[in-house]
Design a protein around this motif. Structure first.
Motif, mmCIF file in Angstrom:
data_model
loop_
_atom_site.group_PDB
_atom_site.id
_atom_site.type_symbol
_atom_site.label_atom_id
_atom_site.label_comp_id
_atom_site.label_asym_id
_atom_site.label_seq_id
_atom_site.Cartn_x
_atom_site.Cartn_y
_atom_site.Cartn_z
ATOM 1 N N GLU A 33 53.165 37.372 40.997
ATOM 2 C CA GLU A 33 51.968 38.175 40.742
ATOM 3 C C GLU A 33 52.086 39.548 41.415
ATOM 4 N N GLU A 34 52.571 39.571 42.653
ATOM 5 C CA GLU A 34 52.755 40.834 43.360
ATOM 6 C C GLU A 34 53.832 41.689 42.680
ATOM 7 N N LEU A 35 54.971 41.079 42.359
ATOM 8 C CA LEU A 35 56.077 41.832 41.774
ATOM 9 C C LEU A 35 55.751 42.348 40.378
ATOM 10 N N GLU A 40 53.828 46.677 36.617
ATOM 11 C CA GLU A 40 52.696 47.209 35.851
ATOM 12 C C GLU A 40 52.293 48.593 36.365
ATOM 13 N N MET A 41 52.288 48.783 37.673
ATOM 14 C CA MET A 41 51.978 50.092 38.246
ATOM 15 C C MET A 41 52.992 51.134 37.767
ATOM 16 N N ARG A 42 54.251 50.763 37.752
ATOM 17 C CA ARG A 42 55.288 51.681 37.261
ATOM 18 C C ARG A 42 55.109 51.962 35.770
ATOM 19 N N ASN A 77 53.041 46.885 27.676
ATOM 20 C CA ASN A 77 51.723 46.480 28.135
ATOM 21 C C ASN A 77 51.857 45.195 28.946
ATOM 22 N N SER A 78 50.866 44.923 29.783
ATOM 23 C CA SER A 78 50.783 43.635 30.463
ATOM 24 C C SER A 78 49.333 43.361 30.810
ATOM 25 N N TYR A 79 49.011 42.080 30.868
ATOM 26 C CA TYR A 79 47.660 41.672 31.226
ATOM 27 C C TYR A 79 47.709 40.229 31.701
ATOM 28 N N SER A 80 46.632 39.795 32.344
ATOM 29 C CA SER A 80 46.583 38.408 32.818
ATOM 30 C C SER A 80 45.462 37.670 32.109
ATOM 31 N N ILE A 81 45.660 36.371 31.952
ATOM 32 C CA ILE A 81 44.629 35.504 31.386
ATOM 33 C C ILE A 81 44.531 34.260 32.260
ATOM 34 N N GLU A 82 43.357 33.659 32.269
ATOM 35 C CA GLU A 82 43.161 32.403 33.000
ATOM 36 C C GLU A 82 42.699 31.353 32.008
ATOM 37 N N GLU A 83 43.347 30.199 32.089
ATOM 38 C CA GLU A 83 43.022 29.101 31.194
ATOM 39 C C GLU A 83 43.305 27.789 31.912
ATOM 40 N N ASP A 84 42.361 26.882 31.856
ATOM 41 C CA ASP A 84 42.496 25.551 32.463
ATOM 42 C C ASP A 84 42.915 25.615 33.935
ATOM 43 N N GLY A 85 42.327 26.555 34.670
ATOM 44 C CA GLY A 85 42.608 26.658 36.095
ATOM 45 C C GLY A 85 43.928 27.312 36.442
#
Length: 186
Positions: A33-35, A40-42, A77-85
């Motif tokens: 997640e950090e890396l 993503e910042m770059r 592009n990049s993004y995060s999703i949450e599903e089922d914990g």
């Protein structure tokens, strides 16, 4: 939600820090997640591009100039999703092929075909998604992550994805002077 059938390759992504220090001195490991946040910042700065076969440089403007007329892969592009914990990071890569300058199309009723050509600065491109599964809340994070890579023809390959991620993180580590202390017993 529409369901699209695509061939997907299951793989592992491993976060492993390396150092020139001896084996007894282990550098800290960083979470995916950090890396991926760093990459993503770059991307937001316009730097998450790898020019394949071009001369590298620490100056991003020079690196981009050296990359002209070379194939490249970039994080589009990049993004995060949450599903089922669970949390997933979705990466969308785009690859350009300098040899592809036109595209064949065909009319679906009369079956007449033609070539569509881009201008001198346009080249063929392919795109693919990579989904990285992060540990659930409270799970041990060992630096090894399951991921799925959408299989497409073109330059979005595991090798090129790995090269982009690895080189982007090395550039960040150099720019931020990521070092760690080594304590030796006297």
């Amino acid at each position: 939600m529409k369901v699209y059938e695509r061939l997907v390759i299951l793989n592992h992504m491993v976060s492993r820090s390396s150092s020139k220090a001896g084996q007894e001195f282990t550098p800290p490991t960083h979470s995916a997640e950090e890396l991926l946040g760093i990459v993503e910042m770059r991307r937001l700065l316009g730097f998450a591009v790898e020019y394949l076969g071009a001369t590298d440089d620490t100056d991003e403007a020079i690196r981009a100039a050296n990359g002209l007329n070379h194939d490249f892969i970039r994080l589009k592009n990049s993004y995060s999703i949450e599903e089922d914990g669970r949390k997933y990071i979705v990466l969308f890569f785009e690859s350009a092929n300098q040899m592809e300058k036109s595209l064949s199309v065909i009319h679906q009723r009369n079956f007449r075909g033609r070539q569509i050509s881009g201008d001198e600065d346009e080249v063929g491109a392919s795109t693919a998604h990579v989904v990285v599964r992060l540990p659930a809340n409270g799970e041990y994070d060992d630096g090894s992550y399951r991921c799925a890579i959408e299989h497409v023809s073109g330059g979005v390959t595991r090798k090129n994805i790995s090269a982009l991620l690895r080189r982007q993180l090395r550039r960040h580590a150099r720019a931020e002077d990521w070092t760690f202390e080594i304590y030796r017993k006297n």
